[in-house]
Design a protein around this motif. Structure first.
Motif, short mmCIF file in Angstrom:
data_model
loop_
_atom_site.label_atom_id
_atom_site.label_comp_id
_atom_site.label_asym_id
_atom_site.label_seq_id
_atom_site.Cartn_x
_atom_site.Cartn_y
_atom_site.Cartn_z
N ILE A 159 10.87 114.89 14.24
CA ILE A 159 11.19 116.02 13.38
C ILE A 159 10.84 115.68 11.95
O ILE A 159 10.74 114.51 11.58
CB ILE A 159 12.69 116.35 13.53
N MET B 284 9.51 120.68 14.18
CA MET B 284 9.63 119.77 15.32
C MET B 284 8.26 119.59 15.96
O MET B 284 7.49 120.54 16.06
CB MET B 284 10.62 120.33 16.35
N HIS C 113 13.45 114.13 19.88
CA HIS C 113 12.27 114.80 19.33
C HIS C 113 11.93 114.22 17.96
O HIS C 113 12.83 113.86 17.20
CB HIS C 113 12.54 116.30 19.16
#
Length: 174
Positions: free
Chosen positions: A91, A14, A89
């Motif tokens: 990733i 991440m 997020h």
């Protein structure tokens, strides 16, 4: 001939502050794509149904061990924070074969279901679901950004017969 990808060569990372960090001390990583099939009928369908894909969704999950504090990996407890789990997020999941060839799947996710357990006589195990939002992309692995560093050396005067150095350096360094 192409080489198989071993599970130990798959990692989910991440993006945090412009750096990708692995999630958990991963023992299992999963990427799933789920298409939505809808029935269609054409002039050539006859007695059998035809289908087409309308929409798709995707997700990743990481399972493994966790520590309490973040170090080289992101912990379960870091991901559990409201300020982390309630926003999207960037990733990536990287698959690498024995010859060093690799592919990455990247996208934007929301943190989904999270489970942690603590069996009495074993390490605590946890799983984090990462639900894709929007499209994902597949590409060759991005090489790491080379770090900038200086190599410094120092000098000490030695004494014959001693197997140690005592005192401060001479102050001469490169």
């Amino acid at each position: 001939m192409a080489e198989a990808v071993h599970g130990s060569d798959v990692v989910i990372e991440m993006l945090v502050d412009s750096v990708y960090y692995p999630i958990l001390c991963g023992t299992d990583c999963t990427f799933s794509r789920t298409p939505e099939f809808i029935p269609i009928t054409t002039t050539t369908s006859g007695l059998f149904r035809d289908f087409m894909v309308r929409r798709e969704e995707w997700s990743m999950s990481a399972s493994g061990l966790t520590k309490i504090a973040n170090a080289t990996t992101l912990t379960f407890f870091y991901m559990l924070q409201t300020s982390v789990r309630r926003v999207s997020h960037d990733i990536r999941i990287t698959f690498t074969d024995d010859l060093g060839g690799s592919k990455q799947i990247t996208g934007t996710v929301l943190i989904g279901q999270m489970d942690i357990n603590g069996p009495f006589s074993d390490f605590s195990q946890c799983t984090i679901e990462l639900k894709g939002t929007g499209a994902y992309t597949i590409a060759d692995t991005e090489p790491p950004v080379p770090g900038v560093f200086d190599i410094l050396s120092d000098v000490w005067e030695t004494t014959n017969g001693q197997n140690y150095v005592d005192g401060a350096s001479t102050g001469d360094y490169t």
